[in-house]
Design a protein around this motif. Structure first.
Motif, PDB file in Angstrom:
ATOM      1  N   LEU A   1     -50.813 -97.887  79.087  1.00 51.95           N
ATOM      2  CA  LEU A   1     -51.698 -97.338  78.058  1.00 51.95           C
ATOM      3  C   LEU A   1     -52.883 -96.574  78.657  1.00 51.95           C
ATOM      4  O   LEU A   1     -52.816 -96.118  79.785  1.00 51.95           O
TER       5      LEU A   1
ATOM      6  N   GLU B   1     -43.573 -85.344  70.806  1.00 52.69           N
ATOM      7  CA  GLU B   1     -43.347 -84.131  70.006  1.00 52.69           C
ATOM      8  C   GLU B   1     -44.263 -82.992  70.456  1.00 52.69           C
ATOM      9  O   GLU B   1     -44.080 -81.846  70.056  1.00 52.69           O
TER      10      GLU B   1
ATOM     11  N   THR C   1     -51.429 -96.865  69.918  1.00 55.79           N
ATOM     12  CA  THR C   1     -49.973 -96.860  69.667  1.00 55.79           C
ATOM     13  C   THR C   1     -49.342 -98.093  70.314  1.00 55.79           C
ATOM     14  O   THR C   1     -48.459 -98.726  69.720  1.00 55.79           O
TER      15      THR C   1
ATOM     16  N   GLU D   1     -61.941 -93.393  76.017  1.00 55.55           N
ATOM     17  CA  GLU D   1     -61.113 -92.451  76.769  1.00 55.55           C
ATOM     18  C   GLU D   1     -61.201 -91.060  76.146  1.00 55.55           C
ATOM     19  O   GLU D   1     -60.929 -90.895  74.969  1.00 55.55           O
TER      20      GLU D   1
HETATM   21  P1  NAD Z   1     -49.535 -91.411  71.940  1.00 59.29           P
HETATM   22  O1  NAD Z   1     -49.675 -92.885  71.936  1.00 59.29           O
HETATM   23  O2  NAD Z   1     -50.094 -90.648  70.805  1.00 59.29           O
HETATM   24  O3  NAD Z   1     -47.994 -90.991  72.010  1.00 59.29           O
HETATM   25  C1  NAD Z   1     -47.148 -91.416  73.047  1.00 59.29           C
HETATM   26  C2  NAD Z   1     -45.722 -91.425  72.543  1.00 59.29           C
HETATM   27  O4  NAD Z   1     -45.600 -92.408  71.527  1.00 59.29           O
HETATM   28  C3  NAD Z   1     -45.262 -90.112  71.921  1.00 59.29           C
HETATM   29  O5  NAD Z   1     -43.917 -89.893  72.245  1.00 59.29           O
HETATM   30  C4  NAD Z   1     -45.420 -90.376  70.439  1.00 59.29           C
HETATM   31  O6  NAD Z   1     -44.568 -89.589  69.647  1.00 59.29           O
HETATM   32  C5  NAD Z   1     -45.021 -91.834  70.378  1.00 59.29           C
HETATM   33  N1  NAD Z   1     -45.524 -92.562  69.214  1.00 59.29           N
HETATM   34  C6  NAD Z   1     -46.644 -92.338  68.490  1.00 59.29           C
HETATM   35  N2  NAD Z   1     -46.733 -93.240  67.494  1.00 59.29           N
HETATM   36  C7  NAD Z   1     -45.659 -94.056  67.601  1.00 59.29           C
HETATM   37  C8  NAD Z   1     -45.194 -95.177  66.875  1.00 59.29           C
HETATM   38  N3  NAD Z   1     -45.860 -95.642  65.803  1.00 59.29           N
HETATM   39  N4  NAD Z   1     -44.063 -95.776  67.267  1.00 59.29           N
HETATM   40  C9  NAD Z   1     -43.393 -95.334  68.353  1.00 59.29           C
HETATM   41  N5  NAD Z   1     -43.761 -94.262  69.068  1.00 59.29           N
HETATM   42  C10 NAD Z   1     -44.890 -93.629  68.694  1.00 59.29           C
HETATM   43  O7  NAD Z   1     -50.138 -90.922  73.321  1.00 59.29           O
HETATM   44  P2  NAD Z   1     -50.305 -89.429  73.834  1.00 59.29           P
HETATM   45  O8  NAD Z   1     -51.465 -88.816  73.114  1.00 59.29           O
HETATM   46  O9  NAD Z   1     -48.995 -88.739  73.830  1.00 59.29           O
HETATM   47  O10 NAD Z   1     -50.684 -89.668  75.365  1.00 59.29           O
HETATM   48  C11 NAD Z   1     -51.978 -89.829  75.819  1.00 59.29           C
HETATM   49  C12 NAD Z   1     -52.244 -91.287  76.126  1.00 59.29           C
HETATM   50  O11 NAD Z   1     -51.291 -91.770  77.068  1.00 59.29           O
HETATM   51  C13 NAD Z   1     -53.586 -91.510  76.792  1.00 59.29           C
HETATM   52  O12 NAD Z   1     -54.199 -92.633  76.207  1.00 59.29           O
HETATM   53  C14 NAD Z   1     -53.232 -91.785  78.242  1.00 59.29           C
HETATM   54  O13 NAD Z   1     -54.162 -92.562  78.940  1.00 59.29           O
HETATM   55  C15 NAD Z   1     -51.948 -92.506  78.092  1.00 59.29           C
HETATM   56  N6  NAD Z   1     -51.178 -92.474  79.330  1.00 59.29           N
HETATM   57  C16 NAD Z   1     -51.059 -93.629  80.049  1.00 59.29           C
HETATM   58  C17 NAD Z   1     -50.353 -93.630  81.253  1.00 59.29           C
HETATM   59  C18 NAD Z   1     -50.186 -94.881  82.057  1.00 59.29           C
HETATM   60  O14 NAD Z   1     -49.374 -94.871  82.977  1.00 59.29           O
HETATM   61  N7  NAD Z   1     -50.898 -95.952  81.774  1.00 59.29           N
HETATM   62  C19 NAD Z   1     -49.769 -92.441  81.696  1.00 59.29           C
HETATM   63  C20 NAD Z   1     -49.920 -91.285  80.942  1.00 59.29           C
HETATM   64  C21 NAD Z   1     -50.625 -91.311  79.756  1.00 59.29           C
END
Ligand code: NAD
Length: 482
Positions: A249, A176, A230, A384
């Motif tokens: 993650l 979002e 998450t 992180e």
């Molecule tokens: P986030 O976990 O807050 O959100 C990621 C996605 O999950 C969003 O679309 C969000 O709306 C959705 N989401 C949130 N709660 C949920 C739920 N209860 N059920 C289902 N979907 C839900 O993460 P973020 O802040 O958007 O991204 C940053 C994080 O992503 C950092 O920790 C980063 O390291 C990680 N990341 C990892 C990689 C990888 O390849 N390992 C790549 C990019 C980012």
């Protein structure tokens, strides 16, 4: 104000609730569009349309699916400039970066999996004199793809493309926080003639729309990239329903620099691996360990080059460092800088919020920040931050630096700099991470397995790994009478 729409059953539609959430332009700190606040009713519709589309889509030959995925990739390529600008406005990243990295990678993701599916094969096992086994790899059905904000279209398509190429129908939710390019993608899918219901994009909040995808019984697999917390929640929800899970993650990646490395290449690459995309790449090396004889020189050269980076308007071609993604995220980053000071850290450069003059004065900008004098096990070095903040620390021995490097709960990627290949192999083998770069960073071959160990996730994306994830194996044993 522009209202984004969901893409369900081949059409752009408003959320059933009629409610929207604000979408910010982080470089100016203002709401500039509205996102559907979808809930389980929208997700149910999307799943229904995906179920209905599945028989026909899964029955297509890989070549037929290839043609449509390539058509989508060509449209993304055609709109490169428009998409790069949209990504920059939505996310705060420099447009030059979106144009050179994010959008071209979205093109490659579709191209790569359009063709990969045509080369995908399965095993056969002969039982001599008795039988032959062959394994079918069949599409799963309806799968869920959920992605984060740091590389919006890049990571969204990295999931969708293999899922579709393998013959599944998809219900996808972009974050979002940066939904714009996935909305533009839905329009391109319509233009490319993707059959209705094959891909459905539901916008909305994670705990509402995202959770509804995870919890829907008909969604048989979830491919998720995002935060570790998450990921934990998704794993708990999905496990009792025996859904297939791929979880990419968080990370806290080490960058290990030996004194015998190619100094100039290391220095230039370390600027990128620290601060590209404002440090908001899961692969950024946020803990920099430098062999003691080189430590002082490195710190002064590194700090000097970082001070010279231009922070400001992401749409200006000369900008190196754009805005971080949101006000909340900026405050989180600044609070970690305060924590680092409390933990005894000394700031070599940066450490502050920036208020650029002109149209970006209310945007969310943080100086690229280098901190030294922290222990490897303090919170700043264990948690992180996901922003333009790195720590530097000297080390004396290989064993010592491996202890530092492996000390976090994460294990996504690591970088090693040395001209001694024996040492490079030795260290790489002992690093607890899914990806190791030696004398480079973020050099990606899409055929290679991508993912992390420990709390950085489970499963691997990339290459045929993703096609294996998005298919179900079935072994067929045929008795042969000789
Ligand atoms: P986030 O976990 O807050 O959100 C990621 C996605 O999950 C969003 O679309 C969000 O709306 C959705 N989401 C949130 N709660 C949920 C739920 N209860 N059920 C289902 N979907 C839900 O993460 P973020 O802040 O958007 O991204 C940053 C994080 O992503 C950092 O920790 C980063 O390291 C990680 N990341 C990892 C990689 C990888 O390849 N390992 C790549 C990019 C980012």
């Amino acid at each position: 104000m522009q209202k984004l729409e969901n893409y369900i059953n081949g059409e752009l539609v408003a959320p059933i609730s009629g409610e929207y959430v604000d979408n910010y332009n982080p470089a100016i700190g203002e709401v500039y569009s509205l996102i559907p606040d979808s809930d389980e009713r929208d997700v149910a519709k999307a799943v229904e349309s995906a179920k209905n589309a599945f028989p026909e889509w899964s029955a297509k030959t890989p070549e037929q699916r290839h043609d449509i995925l390539i058509a989508i990739s060509k449209l993304i390529e055609r709109d490169l400039d428009e998409l790069a600008e949209a990504e920059s406005i939505d996310n705060g990243k420099p447009k030059t970066l979106a144009k050179a990295v994010d959008i071209p990678r979205a093109v490659s993701n579709f191209k790569f999996y359009a063709t990969a599916a045509m080369h995908f094969a399965s095993e056969s096992h002969q039982m001599v004199g008795e039988a032959i086994n062959y394994t079918l790899r069949q599409p799963i059905g309806v799968v869920g793809c959920i992605s984060p904000w740091n590389l919006p279209l890049y990571l969204f398509t990295w999931k969708i493309a293999p899922a579709l190429a393998a013959g599944n129908c998809v219900v996808a939710k972009p974050t979002e926080i940066t939904p714009m390019t996935s909305y533009l993608l839905s329009k391109l899918c319509i233009e490319a003639g993707l059959p209705k219901g094959v891909l459905n994009i539901v916008h909305g909040l994670g705990q509402k729309a995202g959770a509804a995808i995870v919890q829907h019984d008909a969604v048989k697999a979830i491919s998720f990239t995002g935060g570790t917390a998450t990921g934990e929640w998704i794993a708990r929800e999905a496990a009792p329903k025996f859904k297939k899970l791929s979880l990419e993650l968080g990370g806290k990646n080490p960058n290990i620099i030996f004194a015998d490395c190619d100094y100039e290449t290391m220095l230039d690459t370390t600027i990128r691996s620290s601060f590209a995309n404002q440090g908001q790449i899961c692969l950024c090396g946020s803990r920099i360990f430098v062999e003691r004889p080189m430590y002082e020189n490195f710190c002064s050269d590194f700090a000097e080059k970082v001070k010279a980076l231009k922070i400001g308007d992401p749409l200006e071609a000369s900008t190196n460092v754009g805005a971080v993604v949101s006000n909340d995220h900026m405050n989180k980053i600044l609070s970690y800088i305060e924590l680092a000071k409390e933990e005894g850290g000394q700031i070599l450069t940066g450490g502050n919020q920036v208020r650029p003059k002109g149209r970006c004065e209310k945007g969310y900008f943080v100086e690229p920040t280098i901190i030294e004098n922290l222990s490897h096990n303090c919170r700043t070095n264990q948690e992180e931050i996901f922003g333009p903040v790195v720590s530097v620390q000297p080390f004396d021995t290989e064993e010592g630096v491996l202890t530092y490097a492996n000390s976090t709960r994460y294990g996504l990627s690591a970088t090693v700099w040395t001209s001694n290949l024996n040492k490079a192999h030795r260290v790489a083998e002992k690093l607890e991470s899914g990806i190791v770069w030696i004398n480079t960073w973020l050099l990606r071959d899409l055929r290679t397995p991508f993912g992390g160990v420990k709390d950085s996730g489970m499963g691997r994306e990339g290459g045929f790994e993703a096609l294996r994830f998005f298919t179900e194996e079935k072994n067929i044993c045929v008795k042969v009478n000789y």
